[in-house]
Write a protein that holds these residues in place. Structure first.
Motif, PDB file in Angstrom:
ATOM      1  N   GLU A 185      45.378  28.386  41.237  1.00 43.31           N
ATOM      2  CA  GLU A 185      44.272  27.697  40.560  1.00 43.31           C
ATOM      3  C   GLU A 185      43.259  28.687  40.009  1.00 43.31           C
ATOM      4  OE1 GLU A 185      44.349  23.550  43.190  1.00 43.31           O
ATOM      5  OE2 GLU A 185      43.007  25.191  43.732  1.00 43.31           O
ATOM      6  N   LEU A 186      42.962  29.731  40.771  1.00 50.52           N
ATOM      7  CA  LEU A 186      41.999  30.721  40.303  1.00 50.52           C
ATOM      8  C   LEU A 186      42.535  31.488  39.098  1.00 50.52           C
ATOM      9  CD1 LEU A 186      40.621  32.168  43.665  1.00 50.52           C
ATOM     10  CD2 LEU A 186      39.572  30.476  42.163  1.00 50.52           C
ATOM     11  N   LYS A 187      43.821  31.775  39.105  1.00 49.09           N
ATOM     12  CA  LYS A 187      44.406  32.499  37.973  1.00 49.09           C
ATOM     13  C   LYS A 187      44.386  31.665  36.693  1.00 49.09           C
ATOM     14  CE  LYS A 187      47.425  35.764  40.372  1.00 49.09           C
ATOM     15  NZ  LYS A 187      48.824  36.259  40.528  1.00 49.09           N
ATOM     16  N   GLN A 188      44.389  30.347  36.846  1.00 48.39           N
ATOM     17  CA  GLN A 188      44.354  29.483  35.671  1.00 48.39           C
ATOM     18  C   GLN A 188      42.998  29.494  34.972  1.00 48.39           C
ATOM     19  OE1 GLN A 188      45.629  25.589  36.978  1.00 48.39           O
ATOM     20  NE2 GLN A 188      47.761  26.226  37.237  1.00 48.39           N
ATOM     21  N   LEU A 189      41.985  30.094  35.621  1.00 45.48           N
ATOM     22  CA  LEU A 189      40.663  30.174  35.008  1.00 45.48           C
ATOM     23  C   LEU A 189      40.643  31.114  33.820  1.00 45.48           C
ATOM     24  CD1 LEU A 189      38.480  30.357  38.240  1.00 45.48           C
ATOM     25  CD2 LEU A 189      38.793  28.386  36.747  1.00 45.48           C
ATOM     26  N   LEU A 190      41.604  32.041  33.811  1.00 42.63           N
ATOM     27  CA  LEU A 190      41.688  32.989  32.702  1.00 42.63           C
ATOM     28  C   LEU A 190      42.987  32.787  31.943  1.00 42.63           C
ATOM     29  CD1 LEU A 190      40.473  36.361  34.286  1.00 42.63           C
ATOM     30  CD2 LEU A 190      39.153  34.697  32.996  1.00 42.63           C
TER      31      LEU A 190
ATOM     32  N   GLU B  80      52.165  43.289  23.825  1.00 39.13           N
ATOM     33  CA  GLU B  80      53.381  43.445  23.027  1.00 39.13           C
ATOM     34  C   GLU B  80      54.204  42.158  23.042  1.00 39.13           C
ATOM     35  OE1 GLU B  80      55.430  46.912  24.306  1.00 39.13           O
ATOM     36  OE2 GLU B  80      53.874  48.287  23.620  1.00 39.13           O
ATOM     37  N   TYR B  81      53.516  41.047  22.783  1.00 37.39           N
ATOM     38  CA  TYR B  81      54.137  39.730  22.650  1.00 37.39           C
ATOM     39  C   TYR B  81      54.654  39.152  23.975  1.00 37.39           C
ATOM     40  CZ  TYR B  81      53.996  41.404  17.868  1.00 37.39           C
ATOM     41  OH  TYR B  81      53.581  41.925  16.676  1.00 37.39           O
ATOM     42  N   VAL B  82      54.333  39.818  25.093  1.00 34.60           N
ATOM     43  CA  VAL B  82      54.729  39.307  26.401  1.00 34.60           C
ATOM     44  C   VAL B  82      53.460  38.900  27.143  1.00 34.60           C
ATOM     45  CG1 VAL B  82      55.821  39.831  28.609  1.00 34.60           C
ATOM     46  CG2 VAL B  82      56.776  40.752  26.486  1.00 34.60           C
ATOM     47  N   GLU B  83      53.442  37.685  27.651  1.00 29.51           N
ATOM     48  CA  GLU B  83      52.259  37.218  28.354  1.00 29.51           C
ATOM     49  C   GLU B  83      52.141  37.886  29.718  1.00 29.51           C
ATOM     50  OE1 GLU B  83      52.201  33.007  28.633  1.00 29.51           O
ATOM     51  OE2 GLU B  83      51.474  32.733  26.589  1.00 29.51           O
ATOM     52  N   LYS B  84      50.977  38.450  29.987  1.00 31.35           N
ATOM     53  CA  LYS B  84      50.683  39.060  31.287  1.00 31.35           C
ATOM     54  C   LYS B  84      49.720  38.139  32.027  1.00 31.35           C
ATOM     55  CE  LYS B  84      48.487  43.109  33.405  1.00 31.35           C
ATOM     56  NZ  LYS B  84      47.378  42.360  34.020  1.00 31.35           N
ATOM     57  N   GLN B  85      50.184  37.590  33.162  1.00 31.92           N
ATOM     58  CA  GLN B  85      49.345  36.673  33.916  1.00 31.92           C
ATOM     59  C   GLN B  85      48.169  37.424  34.545  1.00 31.92           C
ATOM     60  OE1 GLN B  85      49.709  33.357  33.967  1.00 31.92           O
ATOM     61  NE2 GLN B  85      51.361  33.701  32.496  1.00 31.92           N
ATOM     62  N   PRO B  86      46.979  36.816  34.578  1.00 32.04           N
ATOM     63  CA  PRO B  86      45.824  37.485  35.174  1.00 32.04           C
ATOM     64  C   PRO B  86      46.007  37.655  36.668  1.00 32.04           C
ATOM     65  CG  PRO B  86      45.321  35.187  34.713  1.00 32.04           C
ATOM     66  CD  PRO B  86      46.658  35.470  34.085  1.00 32.04           C
ATOM     67  N   SER B  87      45.451  38.748  37.194  1.00 34.79           N
ATOM     68  CA  SER B  87      45.483  38.989  38.633  1.00 34.79           C
ATOM     69  C   SER B  87      44.209  38.416  39.257  1.00 34.79           C
ATOM     70  CB  SER B  87      45.554  40.491  38.919  1.00 34.79           C
ATOM     71  OG  SER B  87      44.361  41.115  38.490  1.00 34.79           O
ATOM     72  N   LEU B  88      44.163  38.385  40.576  1.00 34.37           N
ATOM     73  CA  LEU B  88      42.951  37.948  41.259  1.00 34.37           C
ATOM     74  C   LEU B  88      41.798  38.884  40.911  1.00 34.37           C
ATOM     75  CD1 LEU B  88      41.505  36.072  43.205  1.00 34.37           C
ATOM     76  CD2 LEU B  88      42.348  37.472  45.094  1.00 34.37           C
TER      77      LEU B  88
ATOM     78  N   ASP C  61      41.301  40.369  38.050  1.00 33.22           N
ATOM     79  CA  ASP C  61      40.811  39.950  36.732  1.00 33.22           C
ATOM     80  C   ASP C  61      39.871  38.758  36.867  1.00 33.22           C
ATOM     81  OD1 ASP C  61      42.390  41.890  35.456  1.00 33.22           O
ATOM     82  OD2 ASP C  61      44.108  40.528  35.326  1.00 33.22           O
ATOM     83  N   VAL C  62      40.295  37.786  37.684  1.00 33.41           N
ATOM     84  CA  VAL C  62      39.487  36.574  37.874  1.00 33.41           C
ATOM     85  C   VAL C  62      38.153  36.925  38.525  1.00 33.41           C
ATOM     86  CG1 VAL C  62      39.359  34.334  39.036  1.00 33.41           C
ATOM     87  CG2 VAL C  62      41.522  35.088  38.030  1.00 33.41           C
ATOM     88  N   PHE C  63      38.201  37.728  39.585  1.00 31.21           N
ATOM     89  CA  PHE C  63      36.991  38.082  40.329  1.00 31.21           C
ATOM     90  C   PHE C  63      35.989  38.798  39.429  1.00 31.21           C
ATOM     91  CE2 PHE C  63      34.503  40.924  43.041  1.00 31.21           C
ATOM     92  CZ  PHE C  63      34.062  40.059  44.023  1.00 31.21           C
ATOM     93  N   LEU C  64      36.444  39.786  38.682  1.00 32.08           N
ATOM     94  CA  LEU C  64      35.537  40.546  37.825  1.00 32.08           C
ATOM     95  C   LEU C  64      35.008  39.701  36.672  1.00 32.08           C
ATOM     96  CD1 LEU C  64      37.321  44.027  37.709  1.00 32.08           C
ATOM     97  CD2 LEU C  64      35.293  43.373  39.011  1.00 32.08           C
ATOM     98  N   ALA C  65      35.818  38.768  36.176  1.00 28.35           N
ATOM     99  CA  ALA C  65      35.346  37.885  35.120  1.00 28.35           C
ATOM    100  C   ALA C  65      34.247  36.956  35.617  1.00 28.35           C
ATOM    101  CB  ALA C  65      36.506  37.058  34.564  1.00 28.35           C
TER     102      ALA C  65
END
Length: 260
Positions: A225-230, A236-244, A246-250
């Motif tokens: 759920e937290l990762k879905q916030l970002l 390079e055309y490949v989706e990189k899922q956010p890490s915890l 990334d979420v925390f710093l955002a």
């Protein structure tokens, strides 16, 4: 405990506030913890994590709000709370002069548990310390001491355990050992409230993660759920899922720039 209490969350916190003179540490904190789960309270130094644990363990009174642990009100029923919990801090509270087994037997006797020797042997086996049980705790590694400390805290089978930054100062191998111990606790039905400033620790262990920032819970959810916030980033055309991280710093920004 009544049937109504048995249906309650293991921990319920509503509108908790706490100030020290002019410094407001907690500003209306609220969350619930499901029984038998691992709940991580994630925040930087000074976020209020330890203050909240001290309130939940009846060591400190809040200025406002309510909280219950194992169905007992923290303010009105402190004895019930204390009989339901165990508390582990950042430093292992073991007697280094005693052996591992002697530490366990001592605590079992202080808590008036039947057959202290059998309880000690069972916990040594459970936490993979049986071979070291007759060695002085001073000879234990950091991870072994912390595991012994957690084993000591479980004497009497408390349904809820608070672990306040339990891996602070440990090397990577010792941290992994403690993580395994925490997973075993939850696997056996113990409710664990874990405070940490380590993102990977929350990511590895927690069923739910609450981010505490400047005295308030700014997000609370599962890791997914937290990762879905970002939104995912495209590399390079490949989706990189956010890490915890990334979420925390955002959510809270770079806490290194804030005064502690």
């Amino acid at each position: 405990m009544t049937a109504a209490r048995a249906l309650d969350p293991a921990i319920r916190v509503q509108g908790i506030e706490k100030s020290f003179k002019d410094l407001q540490v907690l500003r209306g904190v609220g969350f619930e913890v499901k029984a038998g789960s691992i709940f991580a309270l994630l925040g930087s130094n000074g976020a209020g994590k330890t203050t909240l644990v001290r309130i939940l363990s009846t060591l400190l009174r809040p200025d406002a709000g309510t909280a219950s642990v194992n169905g007992f009100d923290v303010g009105a029923e402190p004895a019930g709370v204390r009989g339901s919990i165990s508390l582990g801090g950042q430093f292992a509270a073991v007697d280094e002069v005693l052996t591992g087994r002697e530490n366990l037997v001592l605590v079992a006797r202080l808590r008036h548990v039947k057959d202290p020797g059998a309880v000690a042997d069972s916990l040594l086996a459970r936490f993979d310390l049986a071979e070291a049980g007759d060695r002085r705790a001073a000879t234990y590694s950091g991870g072994m001491r912390r595991r012994l400390d957690i084993a000591m805290s479980l004497i009497g089978d408390p349904p809820v355990i608070f672990l306040d930054e339990p891996t602070t100062g440990l090397d990577p191998q010792a941290r992994i050992e403690v993580w395994q111990t925490i997973r075993q606790l939850a696997g056996g039905g113990t409710t664990v409230l874990l405070t940490t400033q380590y993102l990977d620790e929350a990511e590895q262990l927690a069923d739910r993660i609450a981010i505490l920032h400047q005295g308030t819970i700014i997000q609370n959810g599962t890791l997914a759920e937290l990762k879905q916030l970002l939104p995912p980033a495209k590399v390079e055309y490949v989706e990189k899922q956010p890490s915890l991280e990334d979420v925390f710093l955002a959510l809270v920004g770079d806490t290194r720039k804030e005064p502690r």
